[in-house]
Design a protein around this motif. Structure first.
Motif, PDB file in Angstrom:
ATOM      1  N   UNK A  48      13.658 -42.414  10.761  1.00  0.00           N
ATOM      2  CA  UNK A  48      13.713 -42.361   8.967  1.00  0.00           C
ATOM      3  C   UNK A  48      12.680 -42.658   8.382  1.00  0.00           C
ATOM      4  N   UNK A  49      12.204 -43.331   8.437  1.00  0.00           N
ATOM      5  CA  UNK A  49      11.097 -44.664   7.756  1.00  0.00           C
ATOM      6  C   UNK A  49       9.356 -43.474   8.444  1.00  0.00           C
ATOM      7  N   UNK A  50       9.334 -43.285   9.216  1.00  0.00           N
ATOM      8  CA  UNK A  50       8.167 -42.440   9.281  1.00  0.00           C
ATOM      9  C   UNK A  50       7.796 -41.581   8.377  1.00  0.00           C
ATOM     10  N   UNK A  51       8.539 -40.843   8.531  1.00  0.00           N
ATOM     11  CA  UNK A  51       7.914 -40.003   6.948  1.00  0.00           C
ATOM     12  C   UNK A  51       7.759 -40.157   5.667  1.00  0.00           C
ATOM     13  N   UNK A  90       4.291 -31.626   8.822  1.00  0.00           N
ATOM     14  CA  UNK A  90       4.366 -31.621  10.436  1.00  0.00           C
ATOM     15  C   UNK A  90       5.288 -32.844  10.616  1.00  0.00           C
ATOM     16  N   UNK A  91       4.798 -34.336  10.002  1.00  0.00           N
ATOM     17  CA  UNK A  91       5.681 -35.476  10.342  1.00  0.00           C
ATOM     18  C   UNK A  91       7.012 -35.395   9.866  1.00  0.00           C
ATOM     19  N   UNK A  92       7.191 -34.669   9.025  1.00  0.00           N
ATOM     20  CA  UNK A  92       8.386 -34.703   8.509  1.00  0.00           C
ATOM     21  C   UNK A  92       9.224 -33.658   9.049  1.00  0.00           C
ATOM     22  N   UNK A  93       8.584 -32.601   9.619  1.00  0.00           N
ATOM     23  CA  UNK A  93       9.974 -31.442  10.318  1.00  0.00           C
ATOM     24  C   UNK A  93       9.979 -32.267  12.311  1.00  0.00           C
ATOM     25  N   UNK A  94       9.039 -33.102  12.389  1.00  0.00           N
ATOM     26  CA  UNK A  94       9.047 -33.281  13.314  1.00  0.00           C
ATOM     27  C   UNK A  94      10.252 -34.406  13.378  1.00  0.00           C
TER      28      UNK A  94
END
Length: 361
Positions: A48-51, A90-94
């Motif tokens: 969750x933190x990544x995007x 794309x970061x959010x989608x992945x």
């Protein structure tokens, strides 16, 4: 925003490392690693933190152009036209796929969970590399080199972090160190080679880059790699020797020390990546404050940076050697905090030695 960007980058690197380290260790048979408590909650939080953390770079650009175009129009423009915005989409989608995957299929027994999780995480790392400085300056070579750099660092740091934080016991340490020593060497080699490519893309010259904040961060990062290599050698050679002699020996504190230094390197990376990697000319405005501490007022139009050995160079060289010797001595006495302290002083001494040796032409 700068402070928030730095914190977000640190958390981004940490989250990616946690996921990479967890999925890889889930693929490793139990007999080749210590017993580990894998945390579904930590993996979910990391995904969750990544995007969220990656979004701060997008927000920074949005807020910069919002006074001219308006907030919503700026947001739409960045997400559809700017590389950092498209990459973040794309970061959010992945990341959404990864979160749902962890929620509904989490298993520490099924290898398919670890394989698919690893592939999704690799995709996320690729999107992060896509949005990097190197990716923006040279799309093909920059993205590939940044992807390899971040992946290699995440594998090295991630495995150590999970082992250091969640090991239940000291079982199978010899078997773990046998294969991890090779992995760490491979990660170091990949990081080094990709770093050379990225440095060539991002800077006008490695030594000359020390005059600006980006280059200062790069130098400090590389100096911290020296004690990391020292402890990697300890964990890969000396600790294995001690475990063969005494199976009651606890190697975990030294693994934690290595992982702490690697995390410091991640934090330094988060700081200097917020700076411009190149400047058109050296002026008092573009010179790093740290560099100016050693060289005072910089004359505009400096063309090159070189080295000259002087009395201060020799003095701090021997001081650095002294702290290196103390690092070795405190290891023999199993004093982990003291060894970490002397590692930091070694880096400081080596940094000052280089700074007082620099001459401007």
């Amino acid at each position: 925003m700068s402070f928030l960007n730095i914190i977000s980058q640190v958390l981004l690197y940490f989250s990616v490392s946690v996921l990479v380290g967890s999925f890889i260790l889930l693929l490793v048979p139990n007999r080749y690693r210590p017993d580990i408590h894998f945390s579904k909650r930590l993996m979910l939080i990391s995904a969750i933190f990544i995007p969220v953390c990656a979004f701060f770079s997008v927000l920074d650009i949005v807020l910069y152009i919002a006074p001219r175009l308006g907030l919503m129009e700026s947001f739409t423009l960045v997400l559809t036209s700017y590389t950092v915005g498209v990459a973040w989409s794309f970061t959010l989608l992945a990341s959404i796929f990864l979160v749902l995957f962890i929620i509904f299929t989490y298993s520490t027994e099924k290898k398919s969970f670890a394989y698919i999780g690893t592939l999704l995480t690799l995709g996320i790392i690729l999107t992060v590399a896509w949005s990097s400085h190197a990716g923006a300056m040279q799309p093909s070579l920059g993205i590939i080199s940044d992807f390899i750099h971040l992946l290699a660092a995440s594998v090295w740091v991630g495995i150590l972090l999970i082992i250091a934080l969640f090991s239940k016991n000291n079982q199978n340490w010899l078997a773990f160190l046998d294969w991890f020593s090779l992995v760490a060497f491979g990660c170091l080699t990949a990081t080094f080679l990709s770093g050379i490519v990225m440095s060539d893309i991002l800077t006008d010259g490695y030594v000359k880059s020390w005059t600006i904040s980006y280059g200062q961060g790069l130098l400090v990062k590389h100096l911290f790699l020296l004690p990391v290599l020292f402890y990697a050698l300890i964990n890969g050679v000396i600790v294995k020797y001690k475990l063969r002699k005494d199976d009651r020996f606890n190697p975990l504190p030294w693994v934690r020390l290595e992982s702490l230094l690697l995390f410091i390197i991640f934090a330094i990376t988060a700081v200097y990546t917020q700076q411009a990697p190149q400047v058109s000319s050296l002026t008092n405005e573009t010179i790093s404050p740290l560099f100016r501490l050693f060289h005072g007022t910089i004359i505009d139009g400096v063309q090159s940076v070189g080295f000259a050995v002087n009395a201060y160079t020799v003095c701090f060289f021997f001081i650095a050697l002294l702290f290196l010797g103390l690092m070795i001595l405190t290891y023999k006495k199993a004093s982990h905090l003291a060894s970490f302290f002397f590692s930091c002083l070694f880096v400081l001494s080596a940094y000052i030695m280089l700074m007082v040796s620099v001459v401007l032409r």
